[in-house]
Design a protein around this motif. Structure first.
Motif, PDB file in Angstrom:
ATOM      1  N   ASP A  56       0.819  -1.217   0.000  1.00 56.19           N
ATOM      2  CA  ASP A  56       0.000   0.000   0.000  1.00 56.19           C
ATOM      3  C   ASP A  56       0.854   1.269   0.000  1.00 56.19           C
ATOM      4  O   ASP A  56       0.378   2.338  -0.380  1.00 56.19           O
ATOM      5  N   LEU A  57       2.120   1.170   0.424  1.00 51.35           N
ATOM      6  CA  LEU A  57       2.990   2.346   0.456  1.00 51.35           C
ATOM      7  C   LEU A  57       3.365   2.825  -0.944  1.00 51.35           C
ATOM      8  O   LEU A  57       3.940   3.906  -1.092  1.00 51.35           O
ATOM      9  N   SER A  58       3.039   2.054  -1.957  1.00 54.14           N
ATOM     10  CA  SER A  58       3.293   2.510  -3.324  1.00 54.14           C
ATOM     11  C   SER A  58       2.528   3.799  -3.616  1.00 54.14           C
ATOM     12  O   SER A  58       2.908   4.567  -4.500  1.00 54.14           O
ATOM     13  N   ALA A  59       1.445   4.060  -2.862  1.00 56.40           N
ATOM     14  CA  ALA A  59       0.681   5.293  -3.034  1.00 56.40           C
ATOM     15  C   ALA A  59       1.507   6.520  -2.673  1.00 56.40           C
ATOM     16  O   ALA A  59       1.185   7.639  -3.080  1.00 56.40           O
ATOM     17  N   PHE A  60       2.584   6.322  -1.892  1.00 57.50           N
ATOM     18  CA  PHE A  60       3.466   7.421  -1.505  1.00 57.50           C
ATOM     19  C   PHE A  60       4.795   7.368  -2.263  1.00 57.50           C
ATOM     20  O   PHE A  60       5.807   7.889  -1.795  1.00 57.50           O
ATOM     21  N   ASP A  61       4.773   6.703  -3.425  1.00 60.55           N
ATOM     22  CA  ASP A  61       5.944   6.583  -4.298  1.00 60.55           C
ATOM     23  C   ASP A  61       7.041   5.694  -3.738  1.00 60.55           C
ATOM     24  O   ASP A  61       8.167   5.700  -4.255  1.00 60.55           O
ATOM     25  N   VAL A  62       6.760   4.971  -2.657  1.00 62.74           N
ATOM     26  CA  VAL A  62       7.735   3.997  -2.180  1.00 62.74           C
ATOM     27  C   VAL A  62       7.868   2.917  -3.253  1.00 62.74           C
ATOM     28  O   VAL A  62       6.859   2.405  -3.751  1.00 62.74           O
ATOM     29  N   PRO A  63       9.088   2.552  -3.660  1.00 66.06           N
ATOM     30  CA  PRO A  63       9.277   1.610  -4.775  1.00 66.06           C
ATOM     31  C   PRO A  63       8.980   0.171  -4.379  1.00 66.06           C
ATOM     32  O   PRO A  63       9.873  -0.648  -4.178  1.00 66.06           O
ATOM     33  N   VAL A  64       7.696  -0.139  -4.259  1.00 68.34           N
ATOM     34  CA  VAL A  64       7.271  -1.476  -3.870  1.00 68.34           C
ATOM     35  C   VAL A  64       5.988  -1.807  -4.619  1.00 68.34           C
ATOM     36  O   VAL A  64       5.233  -0.914  -5.011  1.00 68.34           O
ATOM     37  N   SER A  65       5.738  -3.090  -4.809  1.00 68.01           N
ATOM     38  CA  SER A  65       4.507  -3.547  -5.455  1.00 68.01           C
ATOM     39  C   SER A  65       4.051  -4.809  -4.747  1.00 68.01           C
ATOM     40  O   SER A  65       4.758  -5.346  -3.880  1.00 68.01           O
ATOM     41  N   SER A  66       2.897  -5.320  -5.134  1.00 70.95           N
ATOM     42  CA  SER A  66       2.396  -6.540  -4.509  1.00 70.95           C
ATOM     43  C   SER A  66       3.312  -7.729  -4.779  1.00 70.95           C
ATOM     44  O   SER A  66       3.411  -8.652  -3.972  1.00 70.95           O
ATOM     45  N   SER A  67       4.013  -7.698  -5.893  1.00 76.49           N
ATOM     46  CA  SER A  67       4.898  -8.821  -6.219  1.00 76.49           C
ATOM     47  C   SER A  67       6.229  -8.751  -5.477  1.00 76.49           C
ATOM     48  O   SER A  67       6.838  -9.779  -5.183  1.00 76.49           O
ATOM     49  N   SER A  68       6.699  -7.565  -5.155  1.00 74.95           N
ATOM     50  CA  SER A  68       7.995  -7.433  -4.469  1.00 74.95           C
ATOM     51  C   SER A  68       7.859  -7.298  -2.959  1.00 74.95           C
ATOM     52  O   SER A  68       8.855  -7.357  -2.236  1.00 74.95           O
ATOM     53  N   ALA A  69       6.627  -7.109  -2.448  1.00 76.39           N
ATOM     54  CA  ALA A  69       6.437  -6.801  -1.026  1.00 76.39           C
ATOM     55  C   ALA A  69       6.948  -7.912  -0.115  1.00 76.39           C
ATOM     56  O   ALA A  69       7.595  -7.642   0.901  1.00 76.39           O
ATOM     57  N   ALA A  70       6.674  -9.166  -0.448  1.00 75.86           N
ATOM     58  CA  ALA A  70       7.079 -10.266   0.431  1.00 75.86           C
ATOM     59  C   ALA A  70       8.593 -10.306   0.617  1.00 75.86           C
ATOM     60  O   ALA A  70       9.094 -10.470   1.738  1.00 75.86           O
ATOM     61  N   GLY A  71       9.341 -10.157  -0.477  1.00 74.38           N
ATOM     62  CA  GLY A  71      10.796 -10.159  -0.367  1.00 74.38           C
ATOM     63  C   GLY A  71      11.310  -8.980   0.426  1.00 74.38           C
ATOM     64  O   GLY A  71      12.258  -9.104   1.217  1.00 74.38           O
ATOM     65  N   LEU A  72      10.695  -7.818   0.233  1.00 72.86           N
ATOM     66  CA  LEU A  72      11.139  -6.628   0.960  1.00 72.86           C
ATOM     67  C   LEU A  72      10.824  -6.724   2.448  1.00 72.86           C
ATOM     68  O   LEU A  72      11.568  -6.196   3.281  1.00 72.86           O
ATOM     69  N   VAL A  73       9.727  -7.384   2.810  1.00 73.81           N
ATOM     70  CA  VAL A  73       9.424  -7.589   4.231  1.00 73.81           C
ATOM     71  C   VAL A  73      10.559  -8.361   4.900  1.00 73.81           C
ATOM     72  O   VAL A  73      11.009  -8.012   6.001  1.00 73.81           O
ATOM     73  N   SER A  74      11.037  -9.415   4.245  1.00 74.17           N
ATOM     74  CA  SER A  74      12.164 -10.185   4.805  1.00 74.17           C
ATOM     75  C   SER A  74      13.408  -9.321   4.926  1.00 74.17           C
ATOM     76  O   SER A  74      14.162  -9.405   5.906  1.00 74.17           O
ATOM     77  N   TRP A  75      13.635  -8.455   3.931  1.00 74.09           N
ATOM     78  CA  TRP A  75      14.786  -7.552   3.947  1.00 74.09           C
ATOM     79  C   TRP A  75      14.692  -6.569   5.111  1.00 74.09           C
ATOM     80  O   TRP A  75      15.650  -6.379   5.866  1.00 74.09           O
ATOM     81  N   PHE A  76      13.516  -5.946   5.292  1.00 77.81           N
ATOM     82  CA  PHE A  76      13.360  -4.973   6.376  1.00 77.81           C
ATOM     83  C   PHE A  76      13.454  -5.644   7.750  1.00 77.81           C
ATOM     84  O   PHE A  76      14.027  -5.056   8.686  1.00 77.81           O
TER      85      PHE A  76
END
Length: 258
Positions: free
Chosen positions: A51-71
Protein backbone atom coordinates in the motif's frame (compact mmCIF):
# COMPACT_ATOMS: atom_id res chain seq x y z
CA UNK A 1 17.24 -8.34 -6.47
CA UNK A 2 14.34 -7.25 -4.25
CA UNK A 3 13.97 -3.64 -5.34
CA UNK A 4 14.91 -1.64 -8.42
CA UNK A 5 16.55 1.08 -6.24
CA UNK A 6 18.38 1.17 -2.88
CA UNK A 7 15.88 1.33 0.02
CA UNK A 8 16.79 1.56 3.71
CA UNK A 9 15.36 2.20 7.15
CA UNK A 10 17.29 5.20 8.52
CA UNK A 11 15.47 5.88 11.79
CA UNK A 12 13.08 4.48 14.40
CA UNK A 13 10.31 6.37 16.18
CA UNK A 14 8.35 5.23 19.26
CA UNK A 15 5.08 6.69 20.53
CA UNK A 16 5.53 7.59 24.20
CA UNK A 17 1.84 6.91 24.93
CA UNK A 18 2.00 3.35 23.64
CA UNK A 19 0.33 3.94 20.27
CA UNK A 20 2.89 2.02 18.24
CA UNK A 21 6.23 2.55 16.53
CA UNK A 22 7.21 4.06 13.18
CA UNK A 23 10.19 3.93 10.85
CA UNK A 24 11.78 6.46 8.51
CA UNK A 25 12.21 4.96 5.04
CA UNK A 26 14.66 6.37 2.51
CA UNK A 27 15.17 5.30 -1.07
CA UNK A 28 17.15 6.66 -4.00
CA UNK A 29 15.32 7.41 -7.25
CA UNK A 30 15.69 9.91 -10.08
CA UNK A 31 19.10 10.99 -8.85
CA UNK A 32 18.16 11.90 -5.26
CA UNK A 33 17.04 10.42 -1.93
CA UNK A 34 13.35 10.39 -0.99
CA UNK A 35 11.80 9.60 2.38
CA UNK A 36 8.55 8.58 4.04
CA UNK A 37 7.54 7.96 7.66
CA UNK A 38 5.24 4.97 8.16
CA UNK A 39 4.20 2.55 10.88
CA UNK A 40 6.68 -0.15 11.77
CA UNK A 41 4.10 -2.81 10.94
CA UNK A 42 3.74 -1.27 7.46
CA UNK A 43 7.18 -2.57 6.50
CA UNK A 44 6.71 -5.96 8.18
CA UNK A 45 3.34 -6.96 6.67
CA UNK A 46 3.31 -7.59 2.91
CA UNK A 47 -0.19 -6.23 2.26
CA UNK A 48 0.51 -3.01 4.16
CA UNK A 49 3.92 -2.59 2.56
CA UNK A 50 2.42 -2.80 -0.94
CA UNK A 51 0.00 0.00 0.00
CA UNK A 52 2.99 2.35 0.46
CA UNK A 53 3.29 2.51 -3.32
CA UNK A 54 0.68 5.29 -3.03
CA UNK A 55 3.47 7.42 -1.50
CA UNK A 56 5.94 6.58 -4.30
CA UNK A 57 7.73 4.00 -2.18
CA UNK A 58 9.28 1.61 -4.78
CA UNK A 59 7.27 -1.48 -3.87
CA UNK A 60 4.51 -3.55 -5.45
CA UNK A 61 2.40 -6.54 -4.51
CA UNK A 62 4.90 -8.82 -6.22
CA UNK A 63 7.99 -7.43 -4.47
CA UNK A 64 6.44 -6.80 -1.03
CA UNK A 65 7.08 -10.27 0.43
CA UNK A 66 10.80 -10.16 -0.37
CA UNK A 67 11.14 -6.63 0.96
CA UNK A 68 9.42 -7.59 4.23
CA UNK A 69 12.16 -10.18 4.81
CA UNK A 70 14.79 -7.55 3.95
CA UNK A 71 13.36 -4.97 6.38
CA UNK A 72 13.03 -7.55 9.15
CA UNK A 73 16.67 -8.55 8.76
CA UNK A 74 17.71 -4.90 8.48
CA UNK A 75 15.99 -3.95 11.75
CA UNK A 76 17.44 -6.95 13.61
CA UNK A 77 20.96 -6.09 12.42
CA UNK A 78 20.78 -2.34 12.99
CA UNK A 79 18.20 -1.59 15.70
CA UNK A 80 20.84 -0.82 18.31
CA UNK A 81 22.57 1.80 16.17
CA UNK A 82 19.78 3.43 14.13
CA UNK A 83 18.82 7.01 15.10
CA UNK A 84 15.90 6.95 17.53
CA UNK A 85 13.23 9.47 18.52
CA UNK A 86 10.16 9.63 20.75
CA UNK A 87 6.86 10.72 19.20
CA UNK A 88 3.34 11.68 20.25
CA UNK A 89 0.21 11.09 18.15
CA UNK A 90 -1.56 14.35 18.99
CA UNK A 91 -0.91 18.00 19.59
CA UNK A 92 -1.20 19.66 22.99
CA UNK A 93 0.26 18.59 26.31
CA UNK A 94 2.75 15.76 26.67
CA UNK A 95 5.45 14.83 29.16
CA UNK A 96 7.95 17.26 27.63
CA UNK A 97 5.77 20.32 27.06
CA UNK A 98 3.10 21.46 24.61
CA UNK A 99 3.10 20.15 21.04
CA UNK A 100 2.18 22.97 18.63
CA UNK A 101 2.23 21.52 15.14
CA UNK A 102 5.73 20.16 14.58
CA UNK A 103 7.03 22.53 17.27
CA UNK A 104 7.43 21.77 20.97
CA UNK A 105 6.83 24.61 23.45
CA UNK A 106 8.86 23.83 26.57
CA UNK A 107 10.55 25.58 29.48
CA UNK A 108 13.51 26.10 27.15
CA UNK A 109 11.42 27.98 24.59
CA UNK A 110 9.94 26.84 21.29
CA UNK A 111 11.90 23.94 19.83
CA UNK A 112 11.33 23.59 16.10
CA UNK A 113 12.04 20.09 14.89
CA UNK A 114 10.58 17.83 12.26
CA UNK A 115 11.30 14.08 12.21
CA UNK A 116 11.12 14.11 8.41
CA UNK A 117 14.17 16.40 8.31
CA UNK A 118 16.25 14.11 10.51
CA UNK A 119 16.84 16.90 13.08
CA UNK A 120 15.77 14.58 15.89
CA UNK A 121 18.13 16.00 18.50
CA UNK A 122 16.49 19.44 18.33
CA UNK A 123 13.59 18.35 20.57
CA UNK A 124 13.00 15.47 23.03
CA UNK A 125 9.70 14.54 21.37
CA UNK A 126 8.16 14.92 17.90
CA UNK A 127 4.72 14.82 16.33
CA UNK A 128 3.99 11.44 14.74
CA UNK A 129 4.43 11.92 10.98
CA UNK A 130 2.97 8.54 10.02
CA UNK A 131 -0.60 9.85 9.60
CA UNK A 132 -0.71 11.41 6.12
CA UNK A 133 -4.40 12.30 6.36
CA UNK A 134 -3.87 14.46 9.44
CA UNK A 135 -0.27 15.55 9.23
CA UNK A 136 -1.17 18.20 6.64
CA UNK A 137 -3.14 19.88 9.41
CA UNK A 138 0.00 20.27 11.49
CA UNK A 139 1.68 22.36 8.79
CA UNK A 140 -0.72 25.23 9.44
CA UNK A 141 0.59 25.79 12.98
CA UNK A 142 3.39 28.34 13.09
CA UNK A 143 4.26 32.02 13.20
CA UNK A 144 4.26 34.68 10.54
CA UNK A 145 4.48 38.44 10.87
CA UNK A 146 5.17 39.92 14.31
CA UNK A 147 3.57 39.88 17.75
CA UNK A 148 3.10 43.67 17.67
CA UNK A 149 1.31 43.52 14.30
CA UNK A 150 -1.05 40.83 15.57
CA UNK A 151 -1.79 42.79 18.75
CA UNK A 152 -2.49 45.91 16.68
CA UNK A 153 -5.15 44.04 14.67
CA UNK A 154 -6.72 42.51 17.78
CA UNK A 155 -6.84 45.85 19.61
CA UNK A 156 -9.04 47.26 16.84
CA UNK A 157 -11.67 44.67 17.75
CA UNK A 158 -11.96 45.50 21.45
CA UNK A 159 -15.35 47.16 20.94
CA UNK A 160 -16.75 44.04 19.22
CA UNK A 161 -17.47 41.50 22.00
CA UNK A 162 -18.32 38.60 19.71
CA UNK A 163 -14.87 38.78 18.13
CA UNK A 164 -13.37 38.96 21.60
CA UNK A 165 -15.34 35.87 22.56
CA UNK A 166 -13.95 33.99 19.54
CA UNK A 167 -10.43 34.99 20.54
CA UNK A 168 -10.82 33.84 24.15
CA UNK A 169 -12.49 30.61 23.07
CA UNK A 170 -9.47 29.84 20.89
CA UNK A 171 -7.02 30.50 23.73
CA UNK A 172 -8.97 28.57 26.39
CA UNK A 173 -8.51 24.92 25.23
CA UNK A 174 -4.82 24.81 26.13
CA UNK A 175 -5.60 25.38 29.84
CA UNK A 176 -8.55 22.99 30.18
CA UNK A 177 -6.30 20.01 30.96
CA UNK A 178 -4.65 21.80 33.89
CA UNK A 179 -8.04 22.92 35.25
CA UNK A 180 -9.56 19.49 35.90
CA UNK A 181 -13.02 20.77 36.81
CA UNK A 182 -13.33 22.88 33.64
CA UNK A 183 -15.49 21.04 31.08
CA UNK A 184 -14.89 20.90 27.36
CA UNK A 185 -17.06 23.31 25.40
CA UNK A 186 -18.40 24.25 21.97
CA UNK A 187 -18.95 27.80 20.72
CA UNK A 188 -21.44 28.31 17.89
CA UNK A 189 -21.74 31.51 15.84
CA UNK A 190 -25.08 31.61 14.03
CA UNK A 191 -26.69 34.28 11.89
CA UNK A 192 -27.30 35.59 8.42
CA UNK A 193 -24.63 35.44 5.76
CA UNK A 194 -21.94 38.16 5.51
CA UNK A 195 -22.25 39.15 9.17
CA UNK A 196 -18.71 38.21 10.20
CA UNK A 197 -18.96 34.58 11.31
CA UNK A 198 -16.09 33.33 9.15
CA UNK A 199 -14.05 36.42 10.00
CA UNK A 200 -14.47 35.59 13.70
CA UNK A 201 -13.24 32.05 13.04
CA UNK A 202 -10.22 33.36 11.15
CA UNK A 203 -9.39 35.61 14.08
CA UNK A 204 -9.64 32.62 16.41
CA UNK A 205 -7.36 30.58 14.13
CA UNK A 206 -4.76 33.36 14.05
CA UNK A 207 -3.93 32.61 17.70
CA UNK A 208 -2.29 29.34 16.64
CA UNK A 209 -1.34 29.63 12.98
CA UNK A 210 -2.63 30.27 9.48
CA UNK A 211 -6.12 31.91 9.58
CA UNK A 212 -7.29 30.49 6.29
CA UNK A 213 -9.58 27.86 4.82
CA UNK A 214 -6.95 26.94 2.20
CA UNK A 215 -3.25 26.05 1.96
CA UNK A 216 -2.98 24.23 5.29
CA UNK A 217 -5.02 26.89 7.08
CA UNK A 218 -6.64 26.15 10.45
CA UNK A 219 -10.25 26.89 9.46
CA UNK A 220 -11.79 23.64 8.28
CA UNK A 221 -15.23 22.88 6.92
CA UNK A 222 -18.21 20.90 8.15
CA UNK A 223 -18.17 19.42 4.64
CA UNK A 224 -16.17 16.41 5.85
CA UNK A 225 -16.97 12.92 7.03
CA UNK A 226 -17.84 12.32 10.65
CA UNK A 227 -14.84 10.00 10.92
CA UNK A 228 -12.46 12.73 9.71
CA UNK A 229 -13.86 15.30 12.15
CA UNK A 230 -13.58 12.86 15.06
CA UNK A 231 -9.98 12.01 14.10
CA UNK A 232 -9.16 15.70 13.69
CA UNK A 233 -10.59 16.51 17.13
CA UNK A 234 -8.46 13.77 18.69
CA UNK A 235 -5.40 15.00 16.77
CA UNK A 236 -5.62 18.68 17.77
CA UNK A 237 -6.46 17.59 21.33
CA UNK A 238 -5.66 20.60 23.59
CA UNK A 239 -6.09 23.07 20.72
CA UNK A 240 -9.35 24.32 19.19
CA UNK A 241 -11.04 22.51 16.31
CA UNK A 242 -12.45 25.29 14.10
CA UNK A 243 -15.19 24.28 11.65
CA UNK A 244 -16.95 26.72 9.31
CA UNK A 245 -20.20 26.67 7.38
CA UNK A 246 -22.37 24.05 9.10
CA UNK A 247 -25.03 24.42 6.39
CA UNK A 248 -22.83 22.19 4.25
CA UNK A 249 -23.56 19.29 6.59
CA UNK A 250 -26.82 17.56 7.41
CA UNK A 251 -28.42 18.92 10.57
CA UNK A 252 -28.61 15.53 12.29
CA UNK A 253 -24.93 14.90 11.57
CA UNK A 254 -23.87 18.19 13.16
CA UNK A 255 -25.70 17.35 16.39
CA UNK A 256 -24.29 13.83 16.35
CA UNK A 257 -20.72 15.08 15.98
CA UNK A 258 -21.12 17.71 18.69
Amino acid sequence: NLCRVPILITGLLRDVEGNGSSVLLRWRARGRWHQHVCGRKDVLVSRLLADLSAFDVPVSSSSAAGLVSWFEAFIIANEATLPYANTVAHMGWNEHGFQWGTNLISRDGTLMADPETGSWDAAPIHLDMAKPGLIQMAKGYGTKGTWDEWCAVVSRLRHHPRFGLALLASIAPCVLKILPEAPNFCLDFAGETSKGKTTALRLAASVWGSPSERDNGLVWSWDATQTWIERAASFVCDLPLILDDSKRAKVERVSSIV
